[in-house]
Design a protein around this motif. Structure first.
Motif, short mmCIF file in Angstrom:
data_model
loop_
_atom_site.label_atom_id
_atom_site.label_comp_id
_atom_site.label_asym_id
_atom_site.label_seq_id
_atom_site.Cartn_x
_atom_site.Cartn_y
_atom_site.Cartn_z
N ALA A 145 0.84 -1.21 0.00
CA ALA A 145 0.00 0.00 0.00
C ALA A 145 0.87 1.25 0.00
O ALA A 145 0.61 2.21 -0.73
CB ALA A 145 -0.91 -0.01 1.22
N GLN A 146 1.92 1.21 0.79
CA GLN A 146 2.84 2.36 0.84
C GLN A 146 3.53 2.55 -0.51
O GLN A 146 3.70 3.68 -0.99
CB GLN A 146 3.87 2.14 1.96
CG GLN A 146 4.80 3.31 2.19
CD GLN A 146 4.04 4.58 2.54
OE1 GLN A 146 3.24 4.62 3.46
NE2 GLN A 146 4.28 5.65 1.77
N GLN A 147 3.93 1.42 -1.13
CA GLN A 147 4.59 1.50 -2.43
C GLN A 147 3.65 2.12 -3.47
O GLN A 147 4.08 2.93 -4.30
CB GLN A 147 5.04 0.11 -2.88
CG GLN A 147 6.25 -0.41 -2.12
CD GLN A 147 6.51 -1.90 -2.35
OE1 GLN A 147 5.65 -2.64 -2.78
NE2 GLN A 147 7.72 -2.33 -2.02
N LEU A 148 2.39 1.76 -3.41
CA LEU A 148 1.41 2.34 -4.35
C LEU A 148 1.29 3.84 -4.12
O LEU A 148 1.25 4.63 -5.07
CB LEU A 148 0.05 1.67 -4.17
CG LEU A 148 -0.06 0.24 -4.68
CD1 LEU A 148 -1.35 -0.41 -4.18
CD2 LEU A 148 -0.01 0.18 -6.20
N GLN A 149 1.26 4.22 -2.87
CA GLN A 149 1.16 5.66 -2.57
C GLN A 149 2.41 6.39 -3.03
O GLN A 149 2.34 7.51 -3.55
CB GLN A 149 0.94 5.87 -1.07
CG GLN A 149 -0.46 5.46 -0.63
CD GLN A 149 -0.66 5.54 0.86
OE1 GLN A 149 0.22 5.14 1.65
NE2 GLN A 149 -1.80 6.02 1.29
N ASP A 150 3.56 5.74 -2.86
CA ASP A 150 4.81 6.37 -3.31
C ASP A 150 4.81 6.57 -4.83
O ASP A 150 5.48 7.48 -5.34
CB ASP A 150 6.02 5.50 -2.91
CG ASP A 150 6.23 5.47 -1.41
OD1 ASP A 150 6.94 4.57 -0.93
OD2 ASP A 150 5.64 6.33 -0.71
N LEU A 151 4.07 5.73 -5.53
CA LEU A 151 3.97 5.87 -6.99
C LEU A 151 2.86 6.83 -7.41
O LEU A 151 2.61 6.99 -8.60
CB LEU A 151 3.74 4.49 -7.64
CG LEU A 151 4.92 3.52 -7.56
CD1 LEU A 151 4.52 2.13 -8.04
CD2 LEU A 151 6.09 4.03 -8.41
N GLY A 152 2.20 7.41 -6.44
CA GLY A 152 1.23 8.45 -6.75
C GLY A 152 -0.22 7.99 -6.75
O GLY A 152 -1.11 8.77 -7.06
N HIS A 153 -0.46 6.73 -6.43
CA HIS A 153 -1.85 6.25 -6.40
C HIS A 153 -2.43 6.50 -5.01
O HIS A 153 -1.69 6.67 -4.04
CB HIS A 153 -1.89 4.75 -6.71
CG HIS A 153 -1.21 4.41 -8.02
ND1 HIS A 153 -1.67 4.86 -9.24
CD2 HIS A 153 -0.09 3.70 -8.27
CE1 HIS A 153 -0.87 4.41 -10.19
NE2 HIS A 153 0.11 3.72 -9.64
N THR A 154 -3.77 6.53 -4.95
CA THR A 154 -4.38 6.69 -3.63
C THR A 154 -4.90 5.35 -3.16
O THR A 154 -5.35 4.53 -3.98
CB THR A 154 -5.54 7.71 -3.64
OG1 THR A 154 -6.49 7.28 -4.63
CG2 THR A 154 -5.06 9.09 -4.00
N VAL A 155 -4.82 5.14 -1.87
CA VAL A 155 -5.18 3.86 -1.30
C VAL A 155 -6.17 4.07 -0.17
O VAL A 155 -5.99 4.95 0.67
CB VAL A 155 -3.92 3.14 -0.75
CG1 VAL A 155 -4.31 1.83 -0.08
CG2 VAL A 155 -2.91 2.88 -1.85
N GLU A 156 -7.22 3.28 -0.18
CA GLU A 156 -8.27 3.41 0.83
C GLU A 156 -8.70 2.03 1.25
O GLU A 156 -8.74 1.12 0.41
CB GLU A 156 -9.46 4.08 0.13
CG GLU A 156 -10.20 5.11 0.90
CD GLU A 156 -11.24 5.74 -0.02
OE1 GLU A 156 -10.96 6.83 -0.54
OE2 GLU A 156 -12.30 5.10 -0.22
N THR A 157 -9.12 1.90 2.50
CA THR A 157 -9.56 0.59 2.96
C THR A 157 -11.01 0.37 2.57
O THR A 157 -11.84 1.29 2.64
CB THR A 157 -9.45 0.53 4.49
OG1 THR A 157 -8.19 1.03 4.87
CG2 THR A 157 -9.58 -0.89 5.00
#
Lengths: 731, 481
Positions: free
Chosen positions: B282-294
């Motif tokens: 999830a952190q890696q996705l955020q680092d790539l600019g995507h948003t993550v939500e539960t």
């Protein structure tokens, strides 16, 4: 009112030690003192500025402890298991060795009555009639000698005493467990005493072999010890004669790979040599220890020993129904040792100096048995006739080795009281090894596949495992080492002592026995620092010790195992951690003991080959955390008896069995629990116990072997739950 | 070419070597043959090795992937004249008379089939264990399983013996072994690859076929070679907007990712290692600019198990009956493992009403998941709850299971995947994480229905940012040779 028992030295009486707690009567509302000889002089455990765990005779007897591996988990920093009786894999703070060939020495020295009995096959780690066992952690080179980089196990056996006494103990339990011990001590005259001890131990195996349905990994041990002591006004001399014989199974492995698509459950194995595999060992020793006390506090000690052992060993290393890889060794060794030590005890100055010499003559014939047809099928996918044009045979490759090893040492240790609270100890040992070695690996006369592949250029050698030599290869090498230690200890008032120490240990160089063309390897050295505290609280109701340590291991001798083990000085490692133990008399009836060890041990450098790099790997058998907790509760039963209820639980953290840190060698954390209920007479003249070891029947692996050339992935499984009854009578 | 060198190339890399004349297809076939032979004694992943590339068919010389060594799973797509025995004594000797459309695509792509790979009996297991072949070992840890049901394919690709191998997925059978063996495993959108001509919507639409591979681009190029409807397919889904291979190298838009950690069906429980791995992803996705939500999915767990069991067991029963008519054999406990026999009997007993009830459940799940994609572009879950299970734990030889308890048992370690078989969404497992001993932990990304392009965009981006290609299991052709 405070009750304190007087200091008791080596009477085999009720002495408490680190974690297991023997039965204590209600009026002993303190933790008793233990006398140890960890610094080659008699001192209270709490006064010794060394990280040492000590277990008294009563503790060992009370807990039913039979050999040193039973102390794993109860001794912070001590780890390991018995692969077989001639292959104990023991380590201290992550440091140990698993090369059992005659060209190498272990890193954990074993001493019995101050005699070094280090070679694995002869290591008497059985604690039969032991008065005391001390496990010393960190390099003990200065005090004990070579091959103690990891530490030392010092077993002091019960000495003949000037009165009649004795004991009988019988044990029985599941898996055909039978044990009988008999000890008799008497005085032959006013100044001469004798002590005889006998042991018979048997237990059926716990690994079910699938072809024969036999239970394997049994125990079968007989031992006799006879000691005679002369005690004069200024001299005492003890002669001890030991004999022991094992006749039991060799190491048994379980293959992780499937056969016909099926994998084996734990504690099951397959072997085609279930009848021929063996582990037969006979050890004899005669030792003499004399103490001559001069005026003005000087004491001269002489320790002499002659030992001989024979080992006949054959294991099924491939753990299949095929004759693929069977290792064996026939070994015979005779050794002599002599040490003289002069101790002086003064008001502000204690010192000792000494010299020692030891000699060992050892021969071993190692063997690797295999079927050429099986190898053709496994490695070439067809019969030898199809692949190579001729049928294969059953072949045994041999390694014939002989060694003559001399070790000379001169050593000294001085403890100087700088003031009433502070002592400085400086020790030094100079050690010289002179080793000669001859080995010959012939090409078996009936070998066809190896020579054929060699002549075709497909293999560099004619032998497939024990690389052949052109005739006998003789080697001679000498190594010398200076091992210093320095310790500063300071009393903080009351019972509390702080100490700091630095010491160097080394393990001898040696020879690559199985692959003589690889030549010799150099000694390995360890530099260790320790900072510790020992003390007591609440009027000695609580006794504690704690130590931080750091070590750096250079020129580490590592075994590169690819079918046959080759030892090289190929690694460096660093370890650091913390160990502590606490013993607490919580109430008059309840005693509690705990140990805790934290260890971080990794290879700083260990490049095995171009494709394998173990740098930054965790050392094998070095769990990050181990802890134990023991409770002992005593309650009176009637007027003449008391009941003890004891529980000990040991936690062992995740660990790898191999330096490669392969997942197959990963053992998850596990917890074992032992329980015991004992009814004893107040006089302690008799007792009967019900015991359960490993009450929850935890299953874990104790060893992993991965031989990639043959696609072998093997493990050894832990023993199961053991339960039974013990009863004893003492007079 | 030595084996270490061979294992460094993926399928596209090897295809380039052949096209440029640096290697011949015959040479490459022999290298792959030797590679499979080398690791198979430890892995037990091969049912049958083919002596030459022409043993089953003549690969198309003009095929886009001409000469690439390939493995065919012992279930699903098949070449004419090929043995397909589904790891069952009951089907021993069964020969496929007709080439399936997917096998035709493989042949036309020029792939050379070297080996038939192992599966659990009838494919209804998330580990490859039991049946005739028994255990297929995981090359990362021989005491663990390679996963199922495409376990043999996954083990051989992970060990470097093949660059790609056929797999299919009716509950997780591509993604689960991919996760356990550290590979890329995509289950395409329902009907993306035709499963004709003899089947239309196997497992009531739960089934899908594709490959396991080490690289994202291999998965993409194989899908480019095989996708597309065939005449008379039950459903034709819209074609992709472009080539899947191009999608791998295209940067994705900023995606909104819905993350679900804890399983919504019966499971063994999420391990700490996997939970940490999911959070790292999830952190890696955020680092790539995507948003993550539960987010979450809610189902009745017992209804879920019943529905999956109904789909699978009716299919197993039909397969057994049809085979029985062809072979003349009578199905019994002597020729079918106990757990599978229980499933067969359960399937025989299902009524049309039971199947309709199953379909009503499927429908409700499709609606729920479909609505989630009105909010999210991609869903992220772990592929499994932990690293691969130990061998012997999921073995269909064990007695005492009925169809429902067997279904619960096999999906216990892998509760996340079957939902998206039911809904038909594309889903891929990527080997992004590993536990502290180095064992692979797969991350499971689910795209919109028909949305493989977005999945390949994201997978390609993750592979470039957090590469896994240099991680190798200990049983590998480069270390075993």
């Amino acid at each position: 009112m405070k009750y304190t028992l007087p200091r008791m030295i080596s009477l085999g009486c009720t002495l408490v030690s680190s974690s297991y707690i023997p039965f204590l009567h209600a009026e002993n509302f303190v933790v008793e003192e233990v006398i140890v000889t960890a610094q080659r002089r008699e001192q209270s455990l709490e006064e010794v500025p060394v990280a040492v765990s000590a277990f008294s005779a009563a503790t060992l007897q009370r807990a039913g402890i039979s050999d040193a591996s039973d102390l794993v988990g109860l001794t912070p920093g001590f780890n390991g298991s018995m692969v077989s009786s001639s292959q104990p894999i023991l380590s201290m703070r992550g440091v140990g060795s698993n090369d059992f060939t005659i060209g190498n020495d272990p890193a954990l020295g074993v001493y019995v009555d101050e005699v070094y009995v280090g070679r694995s096959a002869a290591a008497v780690v059985n604690l039969f009639d032991a008065e005391r066992v001390e496990l010393l952690k960190g390099p003990q080179g200065t005090l004990f000698g070579r091959n103690t980089t990891a530490g030392a196990i010092s077993i002091t056996r019960a000495q003949p005493e000037p009165y009649r006494s004795g004991s009988v103990e019988v044990r029985t339990g599941n898996d055909g467990y039978q044990e009988a011990r008999f000890i008799y001590n008497d005085s032959l005259s006013d100044s001469t005493y004798a002590r005889v001890a006998m042991l018979h131990q048997h237990r059926d195996g716990y690994v079910e072999e699938q072809i024969s349905n036999r239970d394997m990994v049994d125990t079968d041990l007989q031992a006799i010890k006879a000691a005679f002591k002369f005690e004069g006004e200024q001299v005492d001399y003890t002669v001890t004669i030991d004999w022991s014989e094992n006749d039991q199974d060799a190491a048994v492995y379980r293959s992780l790979l499937s056969v016909d698509g099926q994998v084996l459950d734990t504690r099951k194995a397959v072997s085609d040599i279930f009848n021929e595999q063996r582990n037969q060992r006979e050890i004899g020793m005669v030792s003499g220890k004399g103490r001559f006390t001069f005026s003005d506090g000087y004491e001269l000690t002489s320790i002499s020993a002659w030992r001989k052992y024979q080992l006949d060993y054959l294991e099924d290393t491939d753990a299949t129904s095929l004759r693929l890889l069977h290792f064996g060794v026939d070994e015979e060794s005779e050794s002599f040792s002599q040490e003289f030590r002069l101790n002086s005890t003064g008001e502000n100055l204690d010192w000792f100096v000494g010299v020692s010499v030891s000699y060992e003559d050892i021969q071993a014939t190692g063997s690797v048995d295999y079927s050429e047809e099986v190898l053709c099928s496994q490695l070439l996918g067809s019969s030898c006739a199809s692949a190579l044009g001729f049928a294969g045979d059953d072949v045994s490759e041999f390694n014939n080795a002989e060694g003559e090893y001399w070790n000379y040492a001169i050593f000294g240790d001085v403890k100087l009281a700088l003031n009433s609270e502070t002592n400085l100890t400086i020790g030094l040992r100079y050690s010289y090894d002179d080793k000669e070695f001859v080995a010959h690996n012939p090409v078996p006369a009936n070998a066809l596949v190896g020579p054929a592949l060699n002549s075709m250029g497909a293999l560099p050698t004619a032998n497939l495992f024990l690389i052949e030599t052109a005739g006998k290869i003789s080697s001679r090498d000498t190594w010398s080492q200076v091992q210093p230690r320095i310790v500063l200890d300071h009393s903080l008032g009351g019972d509390t002592m702080l100490y700091a120490s630095a010491s160097v240990g080394y393990k001898s160089g040696g020879f690559n026995v199985l692959v003589p063309t690889e030549g010799s390897f150099e000694p390995e050295e360890m530099l260790s620092y320790e900072l510790g505290v020992k003390g007591s609280l609440m009027d000695r109701r609580l006794v504690y010790d704690a130590a931080f340590f750091h070590y750096r291991y250079d020129d580490l001798q590592v075994q590169i195992i690819d079918v046959v083990s080759i030892t090289r000085n190929a690694a460096e490692a660093t370890g650091y951690g913390f160990e502590s133990s606490v013993r607490f008399k919580a109430t008059e009836r309840l005693s509690v003991a705990s140990t805790l060890a934290w260890l971080e041990a990794e290879y700083d450098r260990f490049v095995v080959s171009d494709t394998e790099d173990f740098t930054d790997n965790q050392l094998a058998r070095s769990p990050e955390l181990t802890a134990s907790l023991s409770f002992d509760y005593e309650l009176p039963v009637g007027e003449e008896h008391f009941l003890n209820l004891s529980l000990t639980t040991v936690y062992t953290d995740d660990q790898y069995m191999l330096s490669s840190n392969r997942p197959e060698s990963f053992q998850e954390a596990y917890t074992t629990t032992d329980l015991e209920v004992t009814l004893s007479a107040n006089s302690e003249s008799y007792f009967v116990s019900l015991f359960v070891n490993n009450a929850s029947d935890e299953e874990y692996i104790t060893q992993t072997q991965l031989i990639s050339d043959f696609g072998l992935a093997l493990v050894q499984d832990s023993p199961p739950r053991y339960y039974g009854v013990r009863a004893g009578y003492r007079f | 070419m030595n084996l270490s060198e061979y294992a460094r190339y993926d399928a596209i890399g090897l295809a380039d070597l052949i096209r440029s004349g640096q290697m011949s297809a015959e040479e490459l076939f022999q290298v792959a043959f030797n590679a499979v032979n080398l690791v198979n004694p430890q892995l037990n992943a091969a049912v049958e090795l083919y002596e030459s590339s022409a043993a089953l068919y003549q690969p198309n010389l003009e095929g886009r992937l001409y000469g690439i060594p390939f493995g065919i799973k012992d279930f699903g797509a098949a070449f004419a004249g090929q043995l397909q025995e589904a790891n069952s004594i009951f089907l021993q000797g069964y020969t496929c008379e007709e080439e399936t459309y997917l096998a035709q695509s493989y042949r036309e792509a020029g792939l050379q089939t070297v080996v038939r790979t192992t599966i659990p009996e009838f494919g209804y297991n998330t580990c490859t264990d039991g049946g005739v072949c028994g255990v297929t070992h995981n090359p990362w840890d021989l005491s663990r399983n390679s996963g199922g049901s495409s376990g043999g394919s996954a083990a051989l690709v992970a060990a470097g013996a093949l660059p790609v191998a056929h797999a299919n997925d009716g509950g997780g059978s591509i993604r689960i072994p991919a996760a356990y063996c550290g590979l890329v495993g995509l289950k395409p959108t329902r009907m993306r690859n035709s499963i004709g001509p003899s089947n239309s919507d196997v497992l009531f639409g739960m089934g899908g076929e594709h490959v396991v591979s080490r690289t994202v681009r291999d998965s993409a190029v194989l899908l480019d070679c095989t996708c597309g409807p065939r005449t008379g397919d039950f459903v034709e889904i819209p074609p992709p907007s472009g080539s899947f291979l191009d999608a791998v190298s295209s940067k994705p838009n900023k995606l909104k990712v819905g993350i679900i950690d804890h399983p919504w069906t019966h499971s063994w429980g999420l391990s700490n290692s996997m939970e940490d791995a999911l959070h790292r992803t999830a952190q890696q996705l955020q680092d790539l600019g995507h948003t993550v939500e539960t987010t979450n999915i809610k189902v009745d767990r017992d209804q879920f198990d019943s529905a999956v069991a109904a789909s699978w067991c009716s299919t197993v029963a039909t397969t057994v009956l049809a085979s029985s008519m062809k072979t003349g054999r009578t199905p019994s406990i002597d020729n079918i493992d106990p757990a599978m026999f229980a499933c067969y009997e359960y399937g025989l007993g299902l009524s049309a009403v039971d199947i309709l009830v199953m379909q009503y459940f499927f429908n409700s799940l499709c609606r729920q998941v479909g609505e989630m994609f009105e909010t999210y572009d991609v869903l992220l879950t772990p592929t499994t709850v932990d690293v691969a299970p130990r061998n012997g734990v999921l073995n269909s030889v064990q007695a005492g299971f009925d169809a429902i308890s067997w279904t619960k048992h096999i999906f216990g370690p892998a509760p996340y995947t079957a939902t998206f078989n039911i809904t038909g969404h594309p889903a891929v497992s990527l080997p992004l994480q590993s536990d502290h001993t180095g064992l692979p932990l797969g991350m499971h990304f689910v795209g919109r229905f028909g949305g493989e392009v977005t999945l390949f965009n994201l997978a390609g981006q993750l592979e470039r940012a957090y590469p896994w290609i240099d991680r190798k299991p200990f049983v590998h052709v480069s270390s075993s040779s």
